[in-house]
Design an enzyme around this catalytic site. Structure first.
Site, PDB file in Angstrom:
ATOM      1  N   ASP A 179      51.508 -15.169 -35.520  1.00 11.46           N
ATOM      2  CA  ASP A 179      50.495 -14.427 -35.846  1.00 11.46           C
ATOM      3  C   ASP A 179      50.232 -13.894 -37.281  1.00 11.46           C
ATOM      4  O   ASP A 179      51.216 -13.465 -37.875  1.00 11.46           O
ATOM      5  CB  ASP A 179      50.299 -13.362 -34.739  1.00 11.46           C
ATOM      6  N   HIS A 190      42.941 -13.868 -42.648  1.00 15.37           N
ATOM      7  CA  HIS A 190      43.511 -13.079 -41.533  1.00 15.37           C
ATOM      8  C   HIS A 190      44.555 -13.627 -40.902  1.00 15.37           C
ATOM      9  O   HIS A 190      45.342 -13.079 -39.886  1.00 15.37           O
ATOM     10  CB  HIS A 190      42.237 -12.588 -40.650  1.00 15.37           C
TER      11      HIS A 190
END
Ligand code: ADQ
Length: 462
Positions: A370, A161
């Site tokens: 991110d 992720h």
């Protein structure tokens, strides 16, 4: 039509359903995984979140709507070394390009391997020969190899992720080769973006000497072939875009609108994490006020940031720094009827966040790094198509690859942020609509259901 192959999901934490229909109520990743598990009468296994004195290996199970969740406790030492230690003080900072914060401790590395072995020991008996297994995230990188060591020949996939760092950063990790070699025991590796995928392939080719085919993503080493591909995660559009109909969403929207009066609300919503660029964001806002003092009355910035990982020192430091910076801006700029920065240290429901997003004409999503960033997508999903707000997005968020019509910024540059805020404040309705209409297509189409289906289709295909 339900898939004949049963699905087993393994992740650090498990979203335990509370009641019928919980999948819908959870939204996001948990909801999508639950839906996939329901279609395949599957199992979701992970840590309970509880720390006990001694590791017992006991598993607590619960079955709701055909989905079984199975959880185990970990000992305090395991939590300290595996979770707070190696996962969150070594891998998380390193994978977010923060070598300065990464700690390399032999003991936590051993704890990480020990807990991955505990996961394998507990999960292996739950897995039938025909099941497909989907492992999630940086806590459990070596798990596939540990399951193989127990004789499992199932299709096993892994999704990361968070970003995958460039080779030159990654090699600072002691035993980096050992970690990546374990990954080549999975059948399918998923990354959020082409950029992270390409860093991973670069490492395999140049450090491991693996045979890499960039076109197909196949990585071959010592006779084993693994496929590596990008699967950008999305939001649960169906669920999220309907939250606006809920009373909580309307109330939250009204609360923000009436408390900001004629000023433009600009919002940031993040876990309190140094990767999210929060102090840098406040520096940009401060620069905006310095440069355009006449506009202090035009803008209210609302930052919602619930604390996370509070046992890790770098997270305590970021919190203190943020409070100090918000205090400085407010100290210099407040008047009796005006406080430019509202810093809220708590979480809200998704319905309330929807209302806050809709009431805010600027969404500020400026992580330094991110994997994807779902807040950017949620902000767009919450906008009024007739009067949409402007998304200011860091070019270093994985989401930037799909959201080129946002106002893209370098979050390290206060000047760049200040400039973007001015552009957003003054953007005419026509341009706001044009940008929104392009952005909303990918937020709607590349949703989390498609993400789950694409990954599982490729994993089952092998
Ligand atoms: P996170 O780092 O947690 O996830 P992100 O994707 O932005 O980051 O958001 C996670 C969720 O938490 C969103 O649904 C958001 O609404 C919610 N959230 C954030 N702040 C909140 C608040 N104050 N109150 C309530 N809810 C809040 C990791 C990676 C990301 C990747 C996701 C999914 O770091 O890059 O997008 O996993 O793969």
């Amino acid at each position: 039509m339900s898939d004949p192959q049963r699905l087993v999901v393994i992740s650090n934490r498990v979203a335990v359903p509370k009641a019928r229909g919980a999948a819908g109520a959870q939204g996001g990743l948990a909801g999508a995984l639950n839906a996939a598990l329901q279609a395949r009468a599957g199992i979701w296994f992970g840590w309970s979140g509880e720390a006990c004195e001694e590791h017992s290996g006991d598993i607590a199970t619960q079955t709701t709507d055909g989905v079984t969740t199975a959880t185990m406790d970990l000992s305090k030492r395991d939590v300290d070394e595996y979770y707070n230690g190696y996962a969150n003080s070594t891998l998380w900072p390193l994978f977010h390009y923060r070598l300065d914060l990464a700690e390399y401790e032999r003991e936590t590395g051993k704890g990480y391997e020990r807990v991955n072995e505990r996961f394998a020991e507990a999960a292996a008996p739950l897995i039938e020969p025909d099941d497909i297994v989907w492992v999630h995230d940086y806590h459990l990188i070596p798990l596939g190899e540990r399951l193989r060591a127990r004789g499992l020949r199932n299709r096993i996939g892994f999704f990361l992720h968070i970003p995958w760092p460039p080779t030159r950063l990654f090699v600072s990790l002691p035993f980096h080769e050992r970690l990546v070699r374990t990954m080549l025991h999975y059948d399918l590796l998923g990354f959020q973006t082409e950029e992270w995928l390409s860093s991973f392939l670069h490492y395999c080719e140049h450090e491991l000497g693996a045979q890499v085919d960039e076109a197909t993503g196949s990585v071959t080493l010592e006779g084993r072939t693994t496929l590596a591909r990008a699967y950008p995660i999305g939001i649960d559009w169906e669920h999220f875009s309907r939250l606006g109909e809920e009373g909580d969403a309307r109330q939250a929207q009204q609360r923000l609108i009436s408390s900001t009066r004629r000023r433009t609300a600009m919002i940031g919503v993040d876990r309190l994490d140094y990767s999210k660029g929060l102090p840098e964001r406040l520096d940009g806002i401060s620069r905006f006020f310095d440069r355009y003092p006449e506009r202090v009355r035009d803008l209210v910035f609302v930052q919602i940031a619930p604390p996370s990982r509070e046992d890790v020192e770098s997270y305590q430091n970021i919190r203190a720094l943020l409070e100090q910076k918000a205090g400085q801006i407010n100290g210099a700029r407040s008047e009796v009827d005006l406080v430019p920065v509202r810093y809220v240290n708590r979480g809200y429901s998704h319905a309330e966040l929807f209302g806050f997003f809709r009431a805010s004409k600027i969404g500020l999503v400026t992580p330094l790094r991110d994997g994807m960033n779902l807040v950017a997508k949620e902000y767009i999903a919450a906008q009024d198509p007739e009067d949409p707000g402007v998304l200011i997005l860091s070019r270093f968020a994985g989401a930037a690859a799909q959201m080129q019509d946002a106002v893209l910024v370098n979050p390290h540059s206060p000047d760049d942020l200040a400039h973007a805020i001015r552009i957003a404040l003054d953007m005419p309705l026509e341009e706001r609509k044009a940008r929104y209409e392009k952005l909303v297509v990918s937020v709607r189409e590349d949703n989390v259901q498609d993400w789950t289906a694409n990954f599982l289709r490729d994993l089952a295909a092998g």
